[in-house]
Design a protein around this motif. Structure first.
Motif, mmCIF file in Angstrom:
data_model
loop_
_atom_site.group_PDB
_atom_site.id
_atom_site.type_symbol
_atom_site.label_atom_id
_atom_site.label_comp_id
_atom_site.label_asym_id
_atom_site.label_seq_id
_atom_site.Cartn_x
_atom_site.Cartn_y
_atom_site.Cartn_z
ATOM 1 N N TYR A 20 0.820 -1.205 0.000
ATOM 2 C CA TYR A 20 0.000 0.000 0.000
ATOM 3 C C TYR A 20 0.859 1.262 0.000
ATOM 4 O O TYR A 20 0.481 2.286 -0.579
ATOM 5 C CB TYR A 20 -0.946 0.012 1.204
ATOM 6 C CG TYR A 20 -2.123 -0.921 1.061
ATOM 7 C CD1 TYR A 20 -2.906 -0.921 -0.088
ATOM 8 C CD2 TYR A 20 -2.457 -1.815 2.077
ATOM 9 C CE1 TYR A 20 -3.982 -1.779 -0.221
ATOM 10 C CE2 TYR A 20 -3.535 -2.681 1.955
ATOM 11 C CZ TYR A 20 -4.293 -2.649 0.805
ATOM 12 O OH TYR A 20 -5.359 -3.513 0.676
ATOM 13 N N THR A 21 2.026 1.206 0.647
ATOM 14 C CA THR A 21 2.922 2.359 0.650
ATOM 15 C C THR A 21 3.497 2.600 -0.739
ATOM 16 O O THR A 21 3.542 3.743 -1.225
ATOM 17 C CB THR A 21 4.068 2.142 1.660
ATOM 18 O OG1 THR A 21 3.510 2.003 2.978
ATOM 19 C CG2 THR A 21 5.024 3.324 1.655
ATOM 20 N N PRO A 24 -0.034 3.318 -3.668
ATOM 21 C CA PRO A 24 -1.259 3.875 -3.076
ATOM 22 C C PRO A 24 -2.430 3.785 -4.048
ATOM 23 O O PRO A 24 -2.280 4.008 -5.248
ATOM 24 C CB PRO A 24 -0.876 5.329 -2.775
ATOM 25 C CG PRO A 24 0.315 5.611 -3.633
ATOM 26 C CD PRO A 24 1.041 4.322 -3.779
ATOM 27 N N GLY A 25 -3.591 3.427 -3.506
ATOM 28 C CA GLY A 25 -4.776 3.285 -4.361
ATOM 29 C C GLY A 25 -4.621 2.211 -5.410
ATOM 30 O O GLY A 25 -5.157 2.323 -6.518
ATOM 31 N N HIS A 57 -7.443 0.071 0.978
ATOM 32 C CA HIS A 57 -7.472 1.530 0.824
ATOM 33 C C HIS A 57 -8.872 2.063 0.548
ATOM 34 O O HIS A 57 -9.055 3.260 0.353
ATOM 35 C CB HIS A 57 -6.488 1.999 -0.253
ATOM 36 C CG HIS A 57 -6.804 1.516 -1.640
ATOM 37 N ND1 HIS A 57 -7.808 2.031 -2.408
ATOM 38 C CD2 HIS A 57 -6.215 0.548 -2.392
ATOM 39 C CE1 HIS A 57 -7.836 1.415 -3.589
ATOM 40 N NE2 HIS A 57 -6.889 0.503 -3.598
ATOM 41 N N THR A 79 -1.626 1.901 6.789
ATOM 42 C CA THR A 79 -1.344 2.669 5.575
ATOM 43 C C THR A 79 -2.561 2.693 4.665
ATOM 44 O O THR A 79 -2.955 3.753 4.152
ATOM 45 C CB THR A 79 -0.140 2.065 4.828
ATOM 46 O OG1 THR A 79 0.990 2.063 5.692
ATOM 47 C CG2 THR A 79 0.182 2.863 3.579
ATOM 48 N N GLY A 80 -3.171 1.524 4.457
ATOM 49 C CA GLY A 80 -4.377 1.468 3.635
ATOM 50 C C GLY A 80 -5.501 2.292 4.227
ATOM 51 O O GLY A 80 -6.198 3.027 3.506
ATOM 52 N N ASP A 82 -5.265 4.890 6.217
ATOM 53 C CA ASP A 82 -4.963 6.319 6.067
ATOM 54 C C ASP A 82 -5.375 6.804 4.682
ATOM 55 O O ASP A 82 -5.935 7.899 4.532
ATOM 56 C CB ASP A 82 -3.467 6.568 6.283
ATOM 57 C CG ASP A 82 -3.044 6.446 7.740
ATOM 58 O OD1 ASP A 82 -3.930 6.466 8.621
ATOM 59 O OD2 ASP A 82 -1.828 6.314 7.996
ATOM 60 N N GLN A 83 -5.107 5.991 3.663
ATOM 61 C CA GLN A 83 -5.521 6.347 2.308
ATOM 62 C C GLN A 83 -7.046 6.406 2.213
ATOM 63 O O GLN A 83 -7.608 7.300 1.559
ATOM 64 C CB GLN A 83 -4.952 5.335 1.316
ATOM 65 C CG GLN A 83 -3.432 5.374 1.214
ATOM 66 C CD GLN A 83 -2.862 4.236 0.378
ATOM 67 O OE1 GLN A 83 -3.587 3.554 -0.350
ATOM 68 N NE2 GLN A 83 -1.557 4.023 0.491
ATOM 69 N N LEU A 84 -7.710 5.479 2.866
ATOM 70 C CA LEU A 84 -9.172 5.463 2.881
ATOM 71 C C LEU A 84 -9.730 6.741 3.513
ATOM 72 O O LEU A 84 -10.637 7.377 2.959
ATOM 73 C CB LEU A 84 -9.661 4.223 3.635
ATOM 74 C CG LEU A 84 -11.128 3.800 3.528
ATOM 75 C CD1 LEU A 84 -11.283 2.381 4.074
ATOM 76 C CD2 LEU A 84 -12.072 4.725 4.258
#
Length: 220
Positions: A20-21, A24-25, A57, A79-80, A82-84
């Motif tokens: 995920y890092t 991203p997405g 994410h 990490t996922g 946080d993107q969400l």
């Protein structure tokens, strides 16, 4: 054996964090086909709140929120999540989305009979032992209200990657860094004991393609 399972789970957690890092997405913004199908089922059954397990994410959690559902999204990758959360603010649905970092090998972070529906796209077929999968489904039953709906998808033993890569036992094979528990049909049936099994739908996804079942069952 439990030590081996714990070690594999920890390695998979680290792998997903890196993935995920670095990407991203990675699954894009469009919802999965199973999420679109699940939203139709949830809407027809008057569902208001959805618990998503393994949200990543958030493409499906965000879709549920855009469709008007309140969503609690869990994943073991911060990490996922946080993107969400960033995407939820961008899409103006943050008030309908909450996120919780959670390992599904632990009890679900909800009270008994507190959710209308649970959704999990390819979460149950991660690096979980058969025993851990049964324990998780019992937890799903605990948090669902009577008549609540559980929609999940899993890769199964007709998938091209079944039997390929590194074998970890218990129908778990690691390919390209991702460990998958491939489901035989009898496992689906055993997970539905004590439930109403509404549907087991076979479908394909991705370029390989991955071969999956979409399972819908209702808490009796």
């Amino acid at each position: 054996m439990q030590h081996d399972n714990d070690e594999l789970a920890d390695l998979q957690r680290q792998h997903w964090q890196r993935t995920y890092t670095d990407h991203p997405g990675m699954y894009g913004e469009q919802p999965s086909g199973p999420a679109v199908h699940a939203a139709d089922i949830f809407r027809a059954r008057g569902v208001k709140d959805v618990l998503e397990l393994g949200a990543g994410h958030g493409r499906d959690a965000l879709y549920f929120a855009r469709e008007g559902f309140s969503v609690q999204a869990t994943d073991f990758s911060r990490t996922g999540l946080d993107q969400l959360n960033r995407a939820a603010r961008t899409q103006d649905v943050a008030e309908r989305v909450t996120t919780v970092a959670h390992d599904v090998r632990e009890p679900l972070p909800l009270p008994d009979a507190s959710a209308d529906a649970v959704f999990a796209h390819m979460l149950l077929c991660m690096a979980l032992s058969t025993q851990e999968i049964h324990t998780l489904v019992r937890e799903v039953r605990r948090v669902l209200r009577p008549g609540g709906t559980f929609v999940y998808t899993v890769r199964h033993t007709a998938d091209a990657h079944y039997g390929a890569g590194m074998a970890h036992g218990d129908d778990i094979y690691e390919h390209g860094g991702f460990a998958v528990h491939f489901f035989p049909r009898h496992l689906v049936d055993s997970l539905a004991e004590g439930w109403t099994l509404n549907e087991v739908h076979a479908f394909e996804e991705g370029e390989l393609p991955r071969r999956l079942w979409r399972v819908t069952q209702t808490r009796s």
